[in-house]
Design a protein around this motif. Sequence first.
Motif, PDB file in Angstrom:
ATOM      1  N   CYS A 230      50.713  14.371   1.241  1.00 57.72           N
ATOM      2  CA  CYS A 230      51.490  13.129   1.301  1.00 57.72           C
ATOM      3  C   CYS A 230      51.433  12.495  -0.075  1.00 57.72           C
ATOM      4  N   LYS A 231      52.469  11.692  -0.392  1.00 52.80           N
ATOM      5  CA  LYS A 231      52.458  11.053  -1.711  1.00 52.80           C
ATOM      6  C   LYS A 231      51.663   9.752  -1.675  1.00 52.80           C
ATOM      7  N   LYS A 232      51.517   9.200  -0.470  1.00 46.22           N
ATOM      8  CA  LYS A 232      50.857   7.900  -0.330  1.00 46.22           C
ATOM      9  C   LYS A 232      50.201   7.868   1.053  1.00 46.22           C
ATOM     10  N   LEU A 233      49.176   7.070   1.197  1.00 44.76           N
ATOM     11  CA  LEU A 233      48.436   7.035   2.458  1.00 44.76           C
ATOM     12  C   LEU A 233      48.955   5.914   3.363  1.00 44.76           C
ATOM     13  N   CYS A 234      49.503   6.263   4.507  1.00 48.79           N
ATOM     14  CA  CYS A 234      49.935   5.205   5.438  1.00 48.79           C
ATOM     15  C   CYS A 234      48.695   4.689   6.169  1.00 48.79           C
ATOM     16  N   PHE A 235      48.615   3.381   6.339  1.00 51.12           N
ATOM     17  CA  PHE A 235      47.358   2.769   6.775  1.00 51.12           C
ATOM     18  C   PHE A 235      46.959   3.105   8.223  1.00 51.12           C
ATOM     19  N   TYR A 236      47.896   3.634   9.004  1.00 47.41           N
ATOM     20  CA  TYR A 236      47.594   3.909  10.415  1.00 47.41           C
ATOM     21  C   TYR A 236      47.290   5.384  10.665  1.00 47.41           C
ATOM     22  N   CYS A 237      47.494   6.232   9.657  1.00 47.90           N
ATOM     23  CA  CYS A 237      47.650   7.669   9.934  1.00 47.90           C
ATOM     24  C   CYS A 237      46.353   8.463   9.900  1.00 47.90           C
ATOM     25  N   ASP A 238      46.184   9.273  10.942  1.00 43.00           N
ATOM     26  CA  ASP A 238      44.994  10.094  11.085  1.00 43.00           C
ATOM     27  C   ASP A 238      45.335  11.596  11.052  1.00 43.00           C
ATOM     28  N   PHE A 239      46.623  11.908  10.809  1.00 40.53           N
ATOM     29  CA  PHE A 239      46.984  13.330  10.696  1.00 40.53           C
ATOM     30  C   PHE A 239      46.341  13.868   9.419  1.00 40.53           C
ATOM     31  N   TYR A 240      45.924  15.131   9.448  1.00 43.71           N
ATOM     32  CA  TYR A 240      45.219  15.645   8.280  1.00 43.71           C
ATOM     33  C   TYR A 240      46.157  15.738   7.068  1.00 43.71           C
ATOM     34  N   HIS A 241      45.794  15.024   6.009  1.00 37.73           N
ATOM     35  CA  HIS A 241      46.601  15.084   4.792  1.00 37.73           C
ATOM     36  C   HIS A 241      45.744  14.740   3.581  1.00 37.73           C
ATOM     37  N   VAL A 242      46.183  15.234   2.436  1.00 34.77           N
ATOM     38  CA  VAL A 242      45.567  14.836   1.171  1.00 34.77           C
ATOM     39  C   VAL A 242      46.694  14.295   0.290  1.00 34.77           C
ATOM     40  N   ILE A 243      46.329  13.495  -0.684  1.00 36.79           N
ATOM     41  CA  ILE A 243      47.371  12.980  -1.572  1.00 36.79           C
ATOM     42  C   ILE A 243      47.818  14.138  -2.473  1.00 36.79           C
ATOM     43  N   SER A 244      49.124  14.336  -2.505  1.00 30.88           N
ATOM     44  CA  SER A 244      49.670  15.514  -3.168  1.00 30.88           C
ATOM     45  C   SER A 244      49.428  15.479  -4.674  1.00 30.88           C
ATOM     46  N   ALA A 245      48.950  16.603  -5.201  1.00 29.77           N
ATOM     47  CA  ALA A 245      48.636  16.656  -6.625  1.00 29.77           C
ATOM     48  C   ALA A 245      49.781  17.292  -7.407  1.00 29.77           C
ATOM     49  N   GLY A 246      50.852  17.665  -6.709  1.00 32.04           N
ATOM     50  CA  GLY A 246      52.004  18.232  -7.407  1.00 32.04           C
ATOM     51  C   GLY A 246      52.038  19.752  -7.364  1.00 32.04           C
ATOM     52  N   ASP A 247      50.907  20.419  -7.590  1.00 29.23           N
ATOM     53  CA  ASP A 247      50.909  21.881  -7.599  1.00 29.23           C
ATOM     54  C   ASP A 247      50.439  22.394  -6.233  1.00 29.23           C
ATOM     55  N   ASN A 248      51.367  23.029  -5.521  1.00 29.72           N
ATOM     56  CA  ASN A 248      51.044  23.478  -4.160  1.00 29.72           C
ATOM     57  C   ASN A 248      50.788  24.979  -4.103  1.00 29.72           C
ATOM     58  N   SER A 249      50.736  25.621  -5.260  1.00 31.46           N
ATOM     59  CA  SER A 249      50.776  27.089  -5.242  1.00 31.46           C
ATOM     60  C   SER A 249      49.559  27.714  -4.548  1.00 31.46           C
ATOM     61  N   LEU A 250      48.365  27.117  -4.735  1.00 32.80           N
ATOM     62  CA  LEU A 250      47.185  27.717  -4.088  1.00 32.80           C
ATOM     63  C   LEU A 250      47.299  27.624  -2.574  1.00 32.80           C
ATOM     64  N   PHE A 251      47.831  26.482  -2.115  1.00 35.51           N
ATOM     65  CA  PHE A 251      48.026  26.314  -0.665  1.00 35.51           C
ATOM     66  C   PHE A 251      49.061  27.320  -0.145  1.00 35.51           C
ATOM     67  N   ILE A 252      50.168  27.428  -0.853  1.00 39.52           N
ATOM     68  CA  ILE A 252      51.232  28.339  -0.380  1.00 39.52           C
ATOM     69  C   ILE A 252      50.717  29.779  -0.323  1.00 39.52           C
ATOM     70  N   ASP A 253      49.970  30.191  -1.345  1.00 39.56           N
ATOM     71  CA  ASP A 253      49.419  31.556  -1.324  1.00 39.56           C
ATOM     72  C   ASP A 253      48.531  31.764  -0.092  1.00 39.56           C
ATOM     73  N   ALA A 254      47.697  30.757   0.204  1.00 40.81           N
ATOM     74  CA  ALA A 254      46.796  30.895   1.360  1.00 40.81           C
ATOM     75  C   ALA A 254      47.599  30.919   2.661  1.00 40.81           C
ATOM     76  N   LEU A 255      48.631  30.072   2.731  1.00 38.35           N
ATOM     77  CA  LEU A 255      49.455  30.022   3.944  1.00 38.35           C
ATOM     78  C   LEU A 255      50.150  31.379   4.178  1.00 38.35           C
ATOM     79  N   LEU A 256      50.670  31.952   3.100  1.00 38.03           N
ATOM     80  CA  LEU A 256      51.344  33.255   3.235  1.00 38.03           C
ATOM     81  C   LEU A 256      50.340  34.304   3.711  1.00 38.03           C
ATOM     82  N   LYS A 257      49.121  34.189   3.193  1.00 38.96           N
ATOM     83  CA  LYS A 257      48.101  35.160   3.617  1.00 38.96           C
ATOM     84  C   LYS A 257      47.766  34.938   5.096  1.00 38.96           C
TER      85      LYS A 257
END
Length: 378
Positions: free
Chosen positions: A11-38
């Motif tokens: 997520c780009k920003k933290l909504c004050f009510y939200c408990d869904f698992y998220h981290v503030i986006s750092a811009g580079d998603n490539s490590l996550f995408i590689d793991a997801l594909l695996k």
Amino acid sequence: MAGIYIHIPFCKKLCFYCDFYHVISAGDNSLFIDALLKEILLRKDYLGNETISTIYLGGGTPSVFSIKDLGIILNLINKIFNVAKDCEVTIELNPDDVFPDYLEGLKSHNINRLSLGIQSWRDSDLKMMNRRHDSAQAIKSLNEIINAGFENVTIDLIYGIPGLSLKDWESNLDFSFSFDIEHMSAYHLTIEQGTVFAKMLEKGIISEIDENDSAAQFNLLIEKAEAAGFIQYEISNFGKQGYFSLHNSNYWKQVSYLGLGPSAHSFNGYSRQWNIRDLKGYINSVQSGKNFFESEELDKKTRFNEYIMTSLRTMWGIDLEYVERMFEKEGYDYILNLAGKFRKYGLMKLEKNSLVLTNQGKMISDNIISEFIMTDEE
Ligand SMILES: C[S@@+](CC[C@H](N)C(=O)[O-])C[C@H]1O[C@@H](n2cnc3c(N)ncnc32)[C@H](O)[C@@H]1O
Ligand code: SF4
């Protein structure tokens, strides 16, 4: 028939009510995408040879991903799984990520159901919840989606939020129904532990809405949605005929699904699995062959409780024939005995061979469901 859920935990920003698992986006998603594909490759056999009838990109914020990245993920899924031609493919979008080019890109990957997180049309509410967008952006993005020709559009709203009067809620609903949308999810605010709202509540900065006001907002929601031609097919979900969320309906009908990405859950009829709720841990474990999920075999009592918890929230209710088949006479008698008092007070009714909540019952659905839950003593 089976479903696939993909959790995009940024997520780009933290909504004050939200408990869904998220981290503030750092811009580079490539490590996550590689793991997801695996993970997709590792878990290709989880659903057997079932045809995939729904795919759901949720989050977090899937719309922080570029069309190219979404394409890489969806292409692999289409290659590995037997995806139905008319597969319902949903993506959750935040209003400030919506642009005409982006919408065209979604279409090019056969994404055919868009879920827009409006939450409220009032700038003061959006600010209080720490949303990224304002109401002008919400209006612009919803119009762009409709003009782009998407036929299956849903929006999310939250009610029962501090400071939202019945009149404010009424205008939020009226304004929502003035758009040509097919579906709406309207959730009562839950103040989840560990969120900013929970801290604000503790410090007395916000207070929880009065129970009577909650009930009045819920009743108004049902009334307005019905008048606008929407059917309440689940406590928080309203759709025009033919536009109920197939993905969510399948969850409630115990259809198998594979959940990919950190915190995602999976179900295959007899066991549940949940991936770890930690992005780094997920990436490292997937890539190094370590275990990245926990699982639980579902005994009969757990399956019974899950069936009650999901079915009683829907318009289809508890199917007594299913109960007799799956949980035998013991489960059947248990339910009928308990249902007696709720039927007497007009909270539940018997329709054909199913037990469903009345509108009055829906207001206290959590209490009613908890009475049906079988504990170890039963
Ligand atoms: C996965 S979340 C968010 C999707 C998307 N990132 C967004 O913000 O629009 C799905 C929906 O759950 C609802 N939601 C999340 N936390 C909630 C809470 N604590 N109480 C009520 N509704 C909540 C919001 O309506 C939200 O749009
Ligand atoms: S509501 Fe959506 S955008 Fe906000 S923190 Fe939760 S997942 Fe992220």
